[in-house]
Design a protein around this motif. Structure first.
Motif, PDB file in Angstrom:
ATOM      1  N   LEU A 170       0.661  -1.569  -0.368  1.00 44.19           N
ATOM      2  CA  LEU A 170       0.309  -0.472  -0.201  1.00 44.19           C
ATOM      3  C   LEU A 170       1.412   1.146  -0.126  1.00 44.19           C
ATOM      4  O   LEU A 170       0.650   2.760  -0.321  1.00 44.19           O
ATOM      5  CB  LEU A 170      -0.726   0.352   1.231  1.00 44.19           C
ATOM      6  N   ALA A 171       1.616   0.883   0.490  1.00 44.90           N
ATOM      7  CA  ALA A 171       3.175   2.452  -0.181  1.00 44.90           C
ATOM      8  C   ALA A 171       3.495   2.983  -1.220  1.00 44.90           C
ATOM      9  O   ALA A 171       3.286   4.238  -1.094  1.00 44.90           O
ATOM     10  CB  ALA A 171       4.858   2.023   1.386  1.00 44.90           C
ATOM     11  N   ILE A 172       3.129   2.311  -2.162  1.00 50.56           N
ATOM     12  CA  ILE A 172       2.577   2.297  -3.157  1.00 50.56           C
ATOM     13  C   ILE A 172       1.797   3.568  -3.657  1.00 50.56           C
ATOM     14  O   ILE A 172       1.500   4.528  -4.482  1.00 50.56           O
ATOM     15  CB  ILE A 172       3.404   1.704  -4.903  1.00 50.56           C
ATOM     16  N   GLU A 173       0.626   3.277  -3.360  1.00 54.61           N
ATOM     17  CA  GLU A 173      -0.662   4.189  -2.926  1.00 54.61           C
ATOM     18  C   GLU A 173      -0.631   5.335  -2.342  1.00 54.61           C
ATOM     19  O   GLU A 173      -1.149   6.230  -3.185  1.00 54.61           O
ATOM     20  CB  GLU A 173      -1.432   2.944  -2.533  1.00 54.61           C
ATOM     21  N   VAL A 174       0.184   5.754  -1.509  1.00 61.18           N
ATOM     22  CA  VAL A 174      -0.194   6.533  -0.172  1.00 61.18           C
ATOM     23  C   VAL A 174       1.252   7.597  -0.918  1.00 61.18           C
ATOM     24  O   VAL A 174       1.141   8.560  -0.056  1.00 61.18           O
ATOM     25  CB  VAL A 174      -0.319   6.306   0.736  1.00 61.18           C
ATOM     26  N   THR A 175       2.258   7.093  -0.851  1.00 61.04           N
ATOM     27  CA  THR A 175       3.654   7.651  -0.413  1.00 61.04           C
ATOM     28  C   THR A 175       3.501   9.035  -2.105  1.00 61.04           C
ATOM     29  O   THR A 175       2.687   8.832  -3.083  1.00 61.04           O
ATOM     30  CB  THR A 175       4.391   7.446  -1.656  1.00 61.04           C
ATOM     31  N   ASN A 176       3.797  10.495  -2.059  1.00 61.65           N
ATOM     32  CA  ASN A 176       3.652  11.488  -2.274  1.00 61.65           C
ATOM     33  C   ASN A 176       4.655  11.032  -3.803  1.00 61.65           C
ATOM     34  O   ASN A 176       5.866  10.610  -3.014  1.00 61.65           O
ATOM     35  CB  ASN A 176       4.226  12.512  -1.705  1.00 61.65           C
ATOM     36  N   LYS A 177       4.421  11.641  -4.922  1.00 62.88           N
ATOM     37  CA  LYS A 177       5.018  10.662  -5.911  1.00 62.88           C
ATOM     38  C   LYS A 177       6.291  12.187  -6.610  1.00 62.88           C
ATOM     39  O   LYS A 177       6.860  11.424  -7.365  1.00 62.88           O
ATOM     40  CB  LYS A 177       3.523  10.616  -7.039  1.00 62.88           C
ATOM     41  N   GLU A 178       6.614  13.027  -5.706  1.00 65.95           N
ATOM     42  CA  GLU A 178       7.261  13.434  -6.251  1.00 65.95           C
ATOM     43  C   GLU A 178       8.291  14.073  -5.268  1.00 65.95           C
ATOM     44  O   GLU A 178       7.649  14.069  -3.568  1.00 65.95           O
ATOM     45  CB  GLU A 178       6.271  14.465  -6.732  1.00 65.95           C
ATOM     46  N   MET A 179       9.720  14.402  -5.579  1.00 64.39           N
ATOM     47  CA  MET A 179      10.451  14.891  -4.704  1.00 64.39           C
ATOM     48  C   MET A 179       9.904  16.335  -4.278  1.00 64.39           C
ATOM     49  O   MET A 179       9.968  17.375  -4.661  1.00 64.39           O
ATOM     50  CB  MET A 179      11.608  15.448  -5.089  1.00 64.39           C
ATOM     51  N   ARG A 180      10.490  16.800  -2.732  1.00 60.56           N
ATOM     52  CA  ARG A 180       9.440  17.999  -1.851  1.00 60.56           C
ATOM     53  C   ARG A 180      10.421  18.409  -1.660  1.00 60.56           C
ATOM     54  O   ARG A 180      10.678  17.631  -0.277  1.00 60.56           O
ATOM     55  CB  ARG A 180       8.435  18.109  -2.212  1.00 60.56           C
ATOM     56  N   PRO A 181      10.729  19.407  -1.221  1.00 64.12           N
ATOM     57  CA  PRO A 181      11.503  20.438  -0.006  1.00 64.12           C
ATOM     58  C   PRO A 181      10.866  20.191   1.073  1.00 64.12           C
ATOM     59  O   PRO A 181       9.514  20.765   0.901  1.00 64.12           O
ATOM     60  CB  PRO A 181      12.163  21.894  -0.096  1.00 64.12           C
TER      61      PRO A 181
END
Length: 421
Positions: A170-181
């Motif tokens: 389920l991590a693949i579904e809830v992770t933020n898909k972009e790099m962010r500071p």
């Protein structure tokens, strides 16, 4: 409780919980209309229902709150741990309490509806909790229909057909898909999530090992001499497997500069950020399934001797990376009052927990020592590698909700990092 052989809907029932074994619980629905299938778990926290509902670690789960008065502080835009709720729904004893807080923006039942989450009130939550303790966390369907019209056979089939969390990534579904500071520090009344002297690193309590820190209401005065701003803050790359926002806030509070990468980040993606250390976040689902792509990255980070700190799912993934195994727990640990013993000095930390899987303590390799254990069942709650700068805990030192006994772990991690690599 009823069973599928007697599916007559009681008068006034607008909500239903159908367990995969055929048990049926009728109640009063609130929030969104519809149905959702997942695993039923119980949470014993007395505060923080909004934080719990938005914790990505609860993806795929229906939460049975043991505290009877849910809704008493309403909801607001600050008390969230992700951009949207991730728990499928919740079960409560009493009807949602009318808000009684100056911070309330929207009543909890309205917030649930606006966010597409289903609630069920009027349930004997203690009886359901005992059932879970004795029989394990069941698969079930929660449903709400204002007219009380339910196709119970179809709901039962749906509950029985759901495969369960074991083997599910389920991590693949809830992770933020972009790099962010990440910039925000911890929340303070009247200041919000600002970064500055109010969020400067706090002195380690209890010596090198750390110890309890005071609550947010009694936060010690900041120590400006230890404040690391801009380039002077060690750069931590946090891999987001379903992280709570308060984790990142506490890393900033401890003195780190934080960049968040998605769960699928490669070793090259991580190293391109030139990290002083890597943080492995919490998250939902089966660690063995997430480990298919996460573990090879963690192993390369260990080989490169990058300092690592992991919590919850991140703890489990670190365990898998060094050769240990993970197991599905019978009922899991979820709440804000779990006692954990620190083996180095015998100190007991009261912790916040949310996990249904654990690292099997008997499968740890020789280079991994046990640092913390649960006083409820003796399960592994912390490990440290003897040949690498890597450690992890099963519980949530960032709390939200919960006690702040374990904030020292963020300090320990950040204080041990080089400012530049």
């Amino acid at each position: 409780m009823a069973d599928a052989k007697s599916p007559t809907v009681p008068k006034g029932a607008t909500g239903i919980l159908v367990l995969a074994d055929g048990t049926i619980l009728f109640g009063r629905g609130f929030g969104a209309v519809g149905n959702a299938v997942g695993e039923v778990c119980f949470n014993t926290a007395m505060t923080g229902y909004q934080e719990v509902m938005t914790d990505p670690s609860y993806a795929g789960q229906i939460i049975n709150f043991t505290f009877p008065h849910i809704g008493n502080v309403g909801t607001n835009a600050d008390d969230v741990e992700a951009d949207a709720p991730h728990a499928l729904g919740c079960i409560v004893r009493e009807d949602v309490t009318r808000p009684s807080s100056f911070r309330n923006v929207q009543p909890f039942d309205e917030w649930m509806k606006a966010n597409g989450r289903i609630g069920l009130a009027g349930i004997d939550t203690r009886a359901l909790t005992r059932r879970i303790r004795l029989s394990g966390a069941p698969n079930a369907v929660i449903a709400h229909d204002p007219e009380g019209k339910f196709d119970i056979d179809a709901l039962l089939t749906k509950a029985q057909s759901w495969p369960g969390l074991e083997g599910m990534d389920l991590a693949i579904e809830v992770t933020n898909k972009e790099m962010r500071p990440w910039k925000d520090g911890i929340w303070r009344l009247g200041f919000g999530y600002g970064v500055g002297e109010a969020d400067s690193p706090l002195p380690l309590a209890g010596g090198a090992e750390g110890g309890s820190v005071t609550s947010s209401d009694d936060t010690p005065s900041p120590n400006p001499s230890r404040l690391r701003e801009g380039k002077q803050r060690p750069h931590v790359v946090a891999i987001d497997y379903g992280a709570k926002n308060n984790i990142f806030r506490n890393l900033v509070r401890a003195g780190a500069k934080v960049t968040v990468l998605p769960a699928t980040a490669s070793f090259e993606d991580v190293m391109a950020q030139k990290p002083a250390g890597v943080f492995l976040s919490n998250g939902p689902g089966d660690p063995a399934a997430t480990g298919a792509y996460a573990v090879p990255v963690i192993r390369k980070l260990l080989d490169a001797e990058i300092p690592i700190f992991g919590i919850c799912l991140g703890h489990q993934l670190l365990g898998l990376a060094v050769g240990a195994k993970t197991v599905k727990m019978f009922q899991g640990h979820r709440g804000a009052n779990h006692p954990v013993k620190r083996l180095s000095d015998g100190v007991v930390e009261i912790t916040s927990m949310n996990h249904g899987f654990a690292v099997d303590i008997d499968t740890l390799p020789n280079n991994a020592k046990v640092t913390h254990v649960s006083l409820f069942d003796g399960s592994l709650c912390g490990l440290e590698l003897t040949d690498r700068a890597a450690f992890s805990v099963q519980y949530h030192p960032e709390a939200s909700p919960g006690p702040q006994d374990s904030f020292y772990l963020f300090q320990r991690f950040v204080e041990g990092l080089e400012v530049s690599r």
